[in-house]
Scaffold this motif. Sequence first.
Motif, mmCIF file in Angstrom:
data_model
loop_
_atom_site.group_PDB
_atom_site.id
_atom_site.type_symbol
_atom_site.label_atom_id
_atom_site.label_comp_id
_atom_site.label_asym_id
_atom_site.label_seq_id
_atom_site.Cartn_x
_atom_site.Cartn_y
_atom_site.Cartn_z
ATOM 1 N N GLU A 142 0.826 -1.214 0.000
ATOM 2 C CA GLU A 142 0.000 0.000 0.000
ATOM 3 C C GLU A 142 0.856 1.259 0.000
ATOM 4 O O GLU A 142 0.576 2.224 -0.706
ATOM 5 N N SER A 143 1.923 1.270 0.815
ATOM 6 C CA SER A 143 2.826 2.429 0.833
ATOM 7 C C SER A 143 3.479 2.633 -0.525
ATOM 8 O O SER A 143 3.633 3.774 -0.988
ATOM 9 N N LEU A 144 3.853 1.548 -1.159
ATOM 10 C CA LEU A 144 4.470 1.662 -2.485
ATOM 11 C C LEU A 144 3.501 2.259 -3.493
ATOM 12 O O LEU A 144 3.873 3.137 -4.280
ATOM 13 N N VAL A 145 2.232 1.782 -3.455
ATOM 14 C CA VAL A 145 1.231 2.335 -4.374
ATOM 15 C C VAL A 145 1.019 3.820 -4.107
ATOM 16 O O VAL A 145 0.936 4.629 -5.041
ATOM 17 N N TRP A 146 0.938 4.188 -2.806
ATOM 18 C CA TRP A 146 0.741 5.607 -2.458
ATOM 19 C C TRP A 146 1.927 6.463 -2.911
ATOM 20 O O TRP A 146 1.744 7.552 -3.457
ATOM 21 N N MET A 147 3.132 5.951 -2.691
ATOM 22 C CA MET A 147 4.313 6.709 -3.114
ATOM 23 C C MET A 147 4.397 6.809 -4.628
ATOM 24 O O MET A 147 4.839 7.835 -5.174
ATOM 25 N N GLN A 148 3.969 5.759 -5.337
ATOM 26 C CA GLN A 148 3.952 5.845 -6.791
ATOM 27 C C GLN A 148 2.969 6.905 -7.269
ATOM 28 O O GLN A 148 3.255 7.677 -8.191
ATOM 29 N N ARG A 149 1.787 6.962 -6.608
ATOM 30 C CA ARG A 149 0.826 8.017 -6.962
ATOM 31 C C ARG A 149 1.382 9.404 -6.659
ATOM 32 O O ARG A 149 1.227 10.336 -7.457
ATOM 33 N N GLU A 150 2.002 9.537 -5.471
ATOM 34 C CA GLU A 150 2.613 10.830 -5.134
ATOM 35 C C GLU A 150 3.703 11.201 -6.127
ATOM 36 O O GLU A 150 3.834 12.360 -6.536
ATOM 37 N N ARG A 151 4.491 10.205 -6.531
ATOM 38 C CA ARG A 151 5.540 10.476 -7.503
ATOM 39 C C ARG A 151 4.958 10.972 -8.821
ATOM 40 O O ARG A 151 5.440 11.949 -9.400
ATOM 41 N N GLU A 152 3.878 10.315 -9.270
ATOM 42 C CA GLU A 152 3.266 10.747 -10.513
ATOM 43 C C GLU A 152 2.688 12.154 -10.388
ATOM 44 O O GLU A 152 2.822 12.986 -11.290
ATOM 45 N N PHE A 153 2.056 12.426 -9.209
ATOM 46 C CA PHE A 153 1.487 13.761 -9.007
ATOM 47 C C PHE A 153 2.573 14.836 -9.015
ATOM 48 O O PHE A 153 2.459 15.855 -9.698
ATOM 49 N N HIS A 154 3.642 14.594 -8.249
ATOM 50 C CA HIS A 154 4.719 15.586 -8.198
ATOM 51 C C HIS A 154 5.434 15.702 -9.544
ATOM 52 O O HIS A 154 5.920 16.775 -9.910
ATOM 53 N N ARG A 155 5.483 14.589 -10.274
ATOM 54 C CA ARG A 155 6.097 14.660 -11.597
ATOM 55 C C ARG A 155 5.274 15.540 -12.527
ATOM 56 O O ARG A 155 5.826 16.366 -13.268
#
Length: 575
Positions: A142-155
């Motif tokens: 779950e943390s990995l999925v959340w961080m991937q979403r955050e990464r995409e958002f910040h990107r």
Amino acid sequence: MSARRKDRAEGENKELFSEGVDRRSVEEEDFEEAMREAASSTAFRRIPGPSKQQIILEIPEAVDDFLRNFLRRAGLSRTLSSFEAEWYGSAQKLLAQSLAMAATGVFFIPDALTHRQLIQSELETVRKETELLRLEVLVAGESLVWMQREREFHRLQYRRVAEDKNRLIKDFKQLKKHLESYEPAMRQLDDKYQAALRQKMLISLQKERVQNATEARLNEEKPQIRKERSIKSSNSADKSPAKSSITRHPKDTGFPVCSGLVNSHLAQVDFDKSKSPSSFSLSCSIRAHKLPISCIDLHPRAQILASASDDCSWRLWALPADRERVGQMVLTGEGHSDWLSGCSFHPDGAKLATTSGDTMVRLWDFSRGCCVLTLSGHSQPTWGCSFHSCGHFLASCSADRTAKLWDLNSQRCRITLRRHTASVNSVCFLPFSNLLLTCSADKTLAMWDVRLGVCTAAFYGHQHPCNHTAFSLASNVIASCDSRGIINLWDIRKPAQATATVDTGPLAANQVVFSPSGKMLAVASSDSLVRVVEVDSCVVSSLSGHSDSVQSVTFDHKGETVMSAGSDGVINVWS
């Protein structure tokens, strides 16, 4: 038949018994062979160690059952009881000591049940650890999925900001090129403007010079004309008075030779005994305005203080008596459309003049409670004003580089004084004379004869823009301050060089004022301090009580109290 049957049964029983004995012997041989094989296999499977290791065999559970059945069939009940007691009593001890004995080189072969229990406990432990690991893996997923979403958002945000930045850089470069293309035209227009301004100033100076020369010539011819007209009137039958053509406006006031309005409070000043600058202490504070106070002025006869503020209003305050600590507001007035920059009492104490950022100069009558005169003529904000001792003239200064003299009777500008090349920040009349002193942001002071409108003296010495200047009532000394906090003392009879210099910097000194005795000088500083300077020794004392820059300061009639006001909207009384 029966005997045969009995013999046959006995023969069968014997055969069965012999078969049972043979079977038991075979089983015993098989058991011994199994024990030997187990011992040999254990010898091959043991852990490498010292050569003299003792191997203790633990009999499997099937052998235990065989021995128990064999003793029961043989009728060895006591042996069976002893066997069961010893077997079950030592079984648990051997199981507990099996692991401890491994370190000494002695090993036990566990039976199937004990081995199953050990494996079962290990299996439960592994299952628990597996469940914990599974939960941790889920949380980590779950943390990995959340961080991937955050990464995409910040990107995406980064890409958007980068695009905006590139677009702004491109626009900035285009605007810069566009501005550079306008610079030659701007320089050309500025040169034309400066040339036109100089030409306009020269024309205005020439016009003023011609007007002053004409008025001077008319003033010289005035006695002769009056004498001729008196002779003609005495000889003629018509006794009507002759009309004067000297002044251009019928209501213009003539300049007095010497003012008859003398400050009655000067007689109360003890010039021999003056208060020490270090003896002042804060006695009262008045919250006068919510916005900064730009100027204060003391009534010429009463203990009433006028304040002008950035809130577009002026107020009159009755100063507290000896045992009082609170000042009371007497009157207030509003009429300017912008901040107020200065105020000055009329010599009779019944009127107040104010200057403002709306370029107007207004005269207020206390008896009427309203503005009775508005003087418009400046093109930029006005900074200060000062009344002539006779009360008929008012001088004002402005950021348009001029000072004007207003005739209050004819309500018009009599003279415009042009000499400074920058904003004129202060103006004041020399008491009981026709001399006017101005200071400017061009770092100079000028003294004018307002009767002729000519500059009689210029004072050079400041290295920074001058903010204010003041006369001493008791001597020929004037003081000036600049934006660096430098105070210069001048002798009006020797304007070539300052007689003394006091440094109160590095912040600006906004206003200076002499005490009635002329022995002390109060300075309003931008570092929130009020400084009192002893004129003879130039010793400086500081008074701390404001929370922001001090804009204005003044003495009372006896020189025993100092009033100050600043950007914090507070009036402090020091006694």
